[in-house]
Design a protein around this motif. Structure first.
Motif, PDB file in Angstrom:
ATOM      1  N   ARG A 115      46.181  96.314 -19.456  1.00  0.00           N
ATOM      2  CA  ARG A 115      47.497  96.917 -19.229  1.00  0.00           C
ATOM      3  C   ARG A 115      47.396  98.432 -19.279  1.00  0.00           C
ATOM      4  O   ARG A 115      46.847  99.003 -20.218  1.00  0.00           O
ATOM      5  N   GLU A 173      48.431  88.492 -22.311  1.00  0.00           N
ATOM      6  CA  GLU A 173      49.783  88.795 -21.853  1.00  0.00           C
ATOM      7  C   GLU A 173      50.336  87.610 -21.078  1.00  0.00           C
ATOM      8  O   GLU A 173      49.623  86.950 -20.334  1.00  0.00           O
ATOM      9  N   TYR A 180      52.380  85.931 -18.202  1.00  0.00           N
ATOM     10  CA  TYR A 180      52.760  86.249 -16.821  1.00  0.00           C
ATOM     11  C   TYR A 180      53.600  85.124 -16.219  1.00  0.00           C
ATOM     12  O   TYR A 180      53.366  83.955 -16.523  1.00  0.00           O
ATOM     13  N   SER A 220      44.478  90.502 -20.070  1.00  0.00           N
ATOM     14  CA  SER A 220      45.115  91.485 -19.199  1.00  0.00           C
ATOM     15  C   SER A 220      44.734  92.909 -19.602  1.00  0.00           C
ATOM     16  O   SER A 220      44.752  93.259 -20.781  1.00  0.00           O
TER      17      SER A 220
END
Length: 197
Positions: free
Chosen positions: A131, A110, A112, A129
């Protein structure tokens, strides 16, 4: 003579710039860090409080699950093998709160933005990540560093980074050391993380 001075200045400028450039090892920051990202159902005060309750339930479990992870690969393996358990934990927390919502749990890469925490900063870029999406997942999110274990252990940031295998230079970059060199390296690393992600 004029050209020699110009050439010398260019060489010196390049040497100075290169001393600030992050090396290949500094890019390992992205590979050695796993983020936790919890997205609330909505921005309502109620849904935001539900998000925090789910977060607390997950963090409590993560301390146990990741306690024996000796490196990022171990941590990824543990998380991958326990995705169903983490999802069940989230849904149990939602049921206990009387919520008619379900959680989706995903382990992926992901992107960021730059994120400043109490004791460190992480450059913008792509990270592994975990999530957790609650319901419609349209509300404000909450994130932290799951590995190294900094979500609940901010006071021991440097100790956790050392244990995880970060080098002194990488720790200086992440903790935003007073040296201008490390501040510049952080910014360049962030630009590279944004550009090549």
């Amino acid at each position: 003579m004029k050209y020699l001075v110009t050439f010398t200045c260019l060489v010196l400028a390049c040497c100075l710039f290169c001393s600030f450039m992050p090396n290949a090892a500094d890019h390992v920051i992205y590979d050695n860090t796993i983020r936790l990202h919890v997205l609330a159902n909505s921005d309502s005060e109620h849904d935001q409080s539900v998000k925090l309750a789910v977060r607390d339930a997950v963090l409590s479990e993560m301390e146990t699950l990741l306690a024996c992870a000796e490196n990022p690969d171990d941590a990824v393996t543990v998380l991958s093998e326990n995705l169903d358990r983490i999802r069940e934990l989230c849904n149990e927390a939602l049921v206990s709160l009387g919520e008619n919502l379900t959680a989706t749990v995903i382990l992926s890469e992901e992107k960021y933005p730059t994120r400043n925490y109490e004791a460190m900063s992480l450059p913008a870029g792509v990270y592994k990540s975990l999530r957790i999406k609650i319901g419609a997942a349209e509300g404000q999110n909450w994130w932290c560093v799951l590995y190294p274990a900094l979500c609940t252990n901010v006071a021991k940031t440097e100790e956790s980074l050392i244990k995880t295998g970060f080098t002194p230079d990488q720790i200086e970059i992440l903790t935003n050391g007073e040296s201008p060199k490390y501040k510049i390296k952080f910014k360049i690393l962030e630009i590279f993380g944004e550009t090549f992600s």
